[in-house]
Design a protein around this motif. Structure first.
Motif, PDB file in Angstrom:
ATOM      1  N   GLU A 190       0.803  -1.197   0.089  1.00  7.62           N
ATOM      2  CA  GLU A 190      -0.091  -0.018  -0.027  1.00  7.62           C
ATOM      3  C   GLU A 190       0.947   1.161  -0.038  1.00  7.62           C
ATOM      4  O   GLU A 190       0.353   2.361  -0.675  1.00  7.62           O
ATOM      5  CB  GLU A 190      -0.879  -0.049   1.302  1.00  7.62           C
ATOM      6  N   ALA A 191       1.894   1.115   1.017  1.00  2.74           N
ATOM      7  CA  ALA A 191       2.681   2.317   0.824  1.00  2.74           C
ATOM      8  C   ALA A 191       3.848   2.405  -0.409  1.00  2.74           C
ATOM      9  O   ALA A 191       4.738   3.373  -0.191  1.00  2.74           O
ATOM     10  CB  ALA A 191       3.348   2.357   2.176  1.00  2.74           C
ATOM     11  N   ALA A 192       3.794   1.546  -1.443  1.00  2.00           N
ATOM     12  CA  ALA A 192       4.624   1.563  -2.408  1.00  2.00           C
ATOM     13  C   ALA A 192       6.032   1.577  -1.971  1.00  2.00           C
ATOM     14  O   ALA A 192       6.864   2.525  -2.326  1.00  2.00           O
ATOM     15  CB  ALA A 192       4.444   2.738  -3.508  1.00  2.00           C
ATOM     16  N   VAL A 193       6.498   0.752  -0.975  1.00  2.00           N
ATOM     17  CA  VAL A 193       7.745   0.614  -0.256  1.00  2.00           C
ATOM     18  C   VAL A 193       8.673  -0.142  -1.571  1.00  2.00           C
ATOM     19  O   VAL A 193       8.239  -1.125  -2.110  1.00  2.00           O
ATOM     20  CB  VAL A 193       7.813   0.008   0.844  1.00  2.00           C
ATOM     21  N   ASP A 194       9.864   0.432  -1.736  1.00  2.00           N
ATOM     22  CA  ASP A 194      10.599  -0.085  -2.737  1.00  2.00           C
ATOM     23  C   ASP A 194      11.721  -1.178  -2.152  1.00  2.00           C
ATOM     24  O   ASP A 194      12.175  -1.985  -2.659  1.00  2.00           O
ATOM     25  CB  ASP A 194      11.810   0.969  -3.505  1.00  2.00           C
ATOM     26  N   LEU A 195      12.140  -1.076  -0.797  1.00  2.00           N
ATOM     27  CA  LEU A 195      12.931  -1.967  -0.335  1.00  2.00           C
ATOM     28  C   LEU A 195      12.618  -1.997   1.297  1.00  2.00           C
ATOM     29  O   LEU A 195      12.298  -0.938   1.876  1.00  2.00           O
ATOM     30  CB  LEU A 195      14.342  -1.256  -0.507  1.00  2.00           C
ATOM     31  N   VAL A 196      12.807  -3.260   1.734  1.00  2.00           N
ATOM     32  CA  VAL A 196      12.791  -3.493   3.198  1.00  2.00           C
ATOM     33  C   VAL A 196      14.009  -3.751   3.705  1.00  2.00           C
ATOM     34  O   VAL A 196      14.827  -4.685   3.310  1.00  2.00           O
ATOM     35  CB  VAL A 196      11.632  -4.806   3.390  1.00  2.00           C
ATOM     36  N   PHE A 197      14.416  -3.516   4.950  1.00  2.00           N
ATOM     37  CA  PHE A 197      15.638  -3.421   5.754  1.00  2.00           C
ATOM     38  C   PHE A 197      15.128  -4.180   6.966  1.00  2.00           C
ATOM     39  O   PHE A 197      14.548  -3.560   7.775  1.00  2.00           O
ATOM     40  CB  PHE A 197      16.449  -2.327   5.937  1.00  2.00           C
ATOM     41  N   VAL A 198      15.650  -5.678   7.064  1.00  2.00           N
ATOM     42  CA  VAL A 198      15.077  -6.245   8.234  1.00  2.00           C
ATOM     43  C   VAL A 198      16.189  -6.250   9.451  1.00  2.00           C
ATOM     44  O   VAL A 198      17.059  -6.703   9.075  1.00  2.00           O
ATOM     45  CB  VAL A 198      14.581  -7.640   7.950  1.00  2.00           C
ATOM     46  N   GLY A 199      15.613  -5.672  10.523  1.00  2.00           N
ATOM     47  CA  GLY A 199      16.730  -5.587  11.612  1.00  2.00           C
ATOM     48  C   GLY A 199      16.925  -7.003  12.663  1.00  2.00           C
ATOM     49  O   GLY A 199      18.000  -7.263  12.541  1.00  2.00           O
TER      50      GLY A 199
END
Ligand code: AMP
Ligand code: GLY
Length: 424
Positions: free
Chosen positions: A60-69
């Motif tokens: 929904e937020a049109a995220v291009d990349l996720v960084f998992v901590g």
């Protein structure tokens, strides 16, 4: 780019702070985040184990990349879920994250590929484990196989202590399913060193080394915590040992993971012991360290996003990574009772004063309550001083920490003393 960071601790605050400096970052989200992260990213109230909700939000937020901590969602396969949803995610997939999620997997991998580590045996049967334990020299180390929030390791100096740990894990269920299988291993002596490395499968690019302080009390006394403070660089450690660790441990492990059909992409974190017989592996983690990240990223001069994108593309070998020569020291302010149970909701004062003193104040366990910043975790803040050398960075960290207070606040007063006592 629009980026979603998963997690809500001091590590994720440092990651958000670092990414926020990139000109390529258009929008930063963090789920669930915390009161400090909210100053650099939009916090989204979704827990790190709600994979489907997180993936829906990212779409929904049109995220291009996720960084998992954090480790738990990586071990549970969060990267596989995002990838299946068509959203690129930085971090190892479930198969590769097993290098942290199962100590038995990790130890057997190291044995198979001849990578230096403590001698060990693995057990699923309590009686067999007990019989083996009774034949080992002391001290001896007993480890739960699975994740246990950094607390699943007992270094026992007596047989009673070792047996109690083993009973707790295998019969008492103190770490749940994580402790039903155990590793019993040889005690190693020496200085510890953490090396975090960006890895894209074959290529390993090490970050600057750091040292953590695991036990809760000064002088390395008391039970282990997630980490009470860190510093970087390590002036008392010969740079040749960092080279040795890369050549004999981290690079061979990345290659071993490729050979096993589990290529590792993300940050591989080697916990190392500088023993008299050479550098040996204590553990591998499948993510950035907390609080190592809080002293490593402030020294990074290259755009973190460029490195992450290269690691995702498999082009890490083509990127220059530069580090500043300055030193950084992180002192953790923890809640009363930590690493046991602790209260929440205690008002924190002096945050602005600490920042005005030039420190970076990374929030680990904080929340906003009626407009006030309050404690909400075991580790509450990571206060980072920077300077020309460890001595200067350390005094700045402690000056800033002296400005901060909340009821019951615990901090170690000897973070980075090992570097100073070594005489540099
Ligand atoms: P780990 O969670 O595996 O990093 O272990 C926590 C801490 O326990 C390490 O940082 C070491 O200080 C200590 N430790 C773990 N394994 C050993 C070992 N084989 N010998 C000595 N100390 C160890
Ligand atoms: N600081 C040790 C860890 O992140 O596991």
């Amino acid at each position: 780019m629009r980026i979603l960071i998963i997690g809500g601790g001091g590590r994720e605050h440092a990651i958000a702070w670092s990414l926020a400096k990139s000109a390529k970052v258009e929008k930063l989200y963090c789920a669930p985040g915390n009161a400090g992260i909210a100053e650099v990213a939009e916090c989204v109230p979704i827990a790190v184990d709600k994979f489907a909700e997180l993936a829906d939000f990212a779409k929904e937020a049109a995220v291009d990349l996720v960084f998992v901590g954090p480790d738990d969602p990586l071990a549970a396969g969060i990267v596989d879920v995002f990838e299946a949803a068509g959203i690129p995610a930085f971090g190892p997939d479930k198969k590769a994250a097993e290098i942290e999620g199962s100590k038995i997997f990790m130890k057997n991998l190291l044995r198979k590929y001849n990578i230096p580590t403590a001698r060990y045996e693995c057990f699923t049967d309590f009686e067999q484990a007990l019989a083996y334990l009774r034949q080992q020299p002391l001290p001896v180390v007993v480890k739960a196989d699975g994740l246990a929030a950094g607390k699943g390791v007992t270094v026992a100096s007596t047989l009673e202590e070792a047996e109690e740990a083993l009973r707790g894990m295998m019969l008492g269920g103190v770490f749940g399913a994580s402790g039903s299988q155990v590793v019993i291993e040889e005690f190693m002596t020496g200085q510890e060193m953490s090396i975090l490395a960006f890895v894209d499968g074959e290529t390993v690019r090490a970050m600057v080394p750091a040292q953590d302080h695991k036990p809760i009390f000064d002088g390395d006394l008391g039970p282990n915590t997630g980490g009470m403070g860190t510093y970087s660089p390590l002036p008392h450690v010969d740079p040749s040992l960092v080279e040795e660790a890369l050549r004999t441990i981290i690079e061979p492990t990345a290659r071993a993971m490729v050979s096993e059909g589990r290529p590792f992409r993300g940050v591989l974190f080697a916990g190392l012991m500088l023993t008299p017989e050479g550098v040996k592996t204590v553990e591998f983690n499948a993510r950035m360290g907390d609080p190592e990240t809080q002293v490593v990223l402030p020294r990074l001069q290259t755009d973190l996003l460029d490195i992450v994108l290269a690691a995702m593309d498999g082009t890490l070998d083509g990127i220059e990574i530069s580090w500043s020569d300055e030193a950084a020291v992180c002192v953790i302010a923890a809640s009363e009772g930590y690493p046991g149970t602790y209260p929440k909701g205690r008002a924190i004062s002096g945050l602005e004063e600490a920042k005005a003193a030039g420190a970076l104040v990374f929030h680990a366990g904080t929340a906003l309550q009626d407009g006030e910043t309050v404690t909400s975790g075991g580790r509450v803040l990571g206060i980072v001083g920077r300077g020309r050398d460890i001595a200067e960075a350390r005094s700045r960290a402690y000056e800033a920490a002296a400005a901060v207070s909340f009821e019951g606040m615990q901090l170690r007063s000897d973070i980075a003393m090992k570097a100073l006592q070594a005489g540099k």
